[in-house]
Design a protein around this motif. Structure first.
Motif, mmCIF file in Angstrom:
data_model
loop_
_atom_site.group_PDB
_atom_site.id
_atom_site.type_symbol
_atom_site.label_atom_id
_atom_site.label_comp_id
_atom_site.label_asym_id
_atom_site.label_seq_id
_atom_site.Cartn_x
_atom_site.Cartn_y
_atom_site.Cartn_z
ATOM 1 N N ALA A 177 -13.041 81.523 -116.234
ATOM 2 C CA ALA A 177 -12.161 82.753 -116.207
ATOM 3 C C ALA A 177 -10.794 82.577 -117.044
ATOM 4 O O ALA A 177 -10.716 83.341 -117.858
ATOM 5 C CB ALA A 177 -11.681 82.804 -114.567
ATOM 6 N N GLU A 261 -8.691 92.915 -112.521
ATOM 7 C CA GLU A 261 -9.520 91.665 -112.901
ATOM 8 C C GLU A 261 -9.071 90.711 -113.402
ATOM 9 O O GLU A 261 -9.251 89.502 -113.159
ATOM 10 C CB GLU A 261 -10.980 92.289 -113.657
ATOM 11 C CG GLU A 261 -11.913 92.760 -112.763
ATOM 12 C CD GLU A 261 -12.491 91.908 -111.675
ATOM 13 O OE1 GLU A 261 -12.948 90.744 -111.982
ATOM 14 O OE2 GLU A 261 -12.327 92.219 -110.290
ATOM 15 N N ARG A 262 -8.001 90.859 -114.327
ATOM 16 C CA ARG A 262 -7.177 89.821 -115.189
ATOM 17 C C ARG A 262 -6.562 89.124 -114.110
ATOM 18 O O ARG A 262 -5.998 87.961 -114.332
ATOM 19 C CB ARG A 262 -6.286 90.447 -116.234
ATOM 20 C CG ARG A 262 -7.419 91.016 -117.277
ATOM 21 C CD ARG A 262 -6.473 91.287 -118.604
ATOM 22 N NE ARG A 262 -6.119 90.091 -119.390
ATOM 23 C CZ ARG A 262 -6.963 89.625 -120.143
ATOM 24 N NH1 ARG A 262 -8.101 89.956 -120.447
ATOM 25 N NH2 ARG A 262 -6.251 88.364 -120.569
ATOM 26 N N GLY A 265 -8.603 87.051 -112.055
ATOM 27 C CA GLY A 265 -9.006 85.690 -112.862
ATOM 28 C C GLY A 265 -7.892 84.642 -112.889
ATOM 29 O O GLY A 265 -8.219 83.394 -112.576
#
Length: 297
Positions: A177, A261-262, A265
């Motif tokens: 990630a 999503e960032r 991660g």
């Protein structure tokens, strides 16, 4: 007065920088703190306890009786970078640097006994989001702050070196990630670096102000990731922990216009990194809680 370092400071410095380096500085700390107080021509009231994890904070008053806080940190904790970040923010969302010259950091006095952790969780997260968004500004020209990519590469090297079979899968997922995130970072802003509820104190000039930055330049999702896991022990203890943790990622991302999503991660990477580091330091319970949380992501 005696400038005895609080136990939290002794433990944290030893874990972060090694017992030898920390021990040498801590042995000299009472003398260094006394010299800083004398040089600033302030009167010491008391040492803030439990205090922080990287510095001694002495509550002081100036010649006119004005309240302030004098922060004395070891050189290996990079106090000059904190000084530079606070000067750049100039009180916008953060504690104000009253005097950038001389030994230690002379700061406005906040209320160290009252952080966002004293509020109910929902209210604390709301106030935290409102505070951290103020800190995300363009860094000053010619700054000396390291980047998120550089900081996390150093952490990634330590994670690879751990070679613990029990954590291998999570470590691999976290490293994957991290590699994807640094490859296409969308922005380069000045970040707090270790923002969480305990780093936001009540003030008089503003209701809540951030303290104790470990400044770094990068994307907002990295800064927000540490906040996601605040009160992680409560999440792990609850039957709804996994779903609550994932909802928290989404709520914080949406409220601050950060990509979900960032944020997921970076939350994964930072939780696994902290968990692996806790295990290596012998804090097994802390490490296991963090890794269980990371496994939900």
């Amino acid at each position: 007065m005696a400038y005895e370092p609080p136990r939290r400071l002794v433990r944290a410095l030893g874990e972060t920088y090694g017992d030898a380096a920390a021990g040498d500085w801590l042995a000299r700390l009472p003398e260094l703190a006394g010299e800083a107080v004398d040089a600033r021509r302030v009167d010491a009231e008391r040492v803030a306890v439990p205090g922080g994890r990287s510095s001694l904070v002495v509550l002081v008053r100036d010649a006119e009786g004005g309240a302030a806080a004098l922060k004395v940190a070891p050189p290996f904790a990079a106090p000059e970078l904190e000084r530079a970040a606070l000067a750049h923010w100039d009180g916008w969302g953060a504690v104000r640097l009253l005097d950038g010259s001389g030994p230690g950091l002379l700061l406005e006095r906040l209320h160290p006994e009252m952080s966002l952790r004293s509020l109910p969780e929902a209210k604390a997260l709301l106030e935290a989001a409102g505070t951290v968004r103020r800190l995300w500004v363009e860094p000053p020209a010619g700054h000396g702050f390291e980047s998120v990519a550089v900081r996390t590469e150093r952490q990634a090297e330590a994670m690879r070196a751990a070679k613990d079979t029990e954590t291998a899968d999570l470590v691999a997922a976290a490293l994957e990630a991290r590699d994807a995130l640094v490859a296409d970072a969308p922005e380069e802003l000045l970040l707090h670096g270790c923002f969480r509820q305990g780093k936001v104190l009540a003030g008089d000039r503003a209701p809540w102000l951030a303290v104790g930055p470990d400044p770094v330049v990068g994307e907002r999702a990295y800064d927000l990731a540490r906040l996601v896991r605040d009160r992680v022990e409560d999440l792990v203890a609850a039957d709804t922990g996994p779903s609550s943790g994932r909802r928290r990622v989404n709520r914080l991302a949406d409220s601050l216009d950060v990509d979900r999503e960032r944020l997921r991660g970076w939350t994964l990477f930072r939780a696994v990194e902290s968990g692996v580091r806790a295990l290596a330091a012998g804090r097994r319970q802390d490490g296991e809680v963090l890794l269980e949380f990371a496994g939900w992501l």
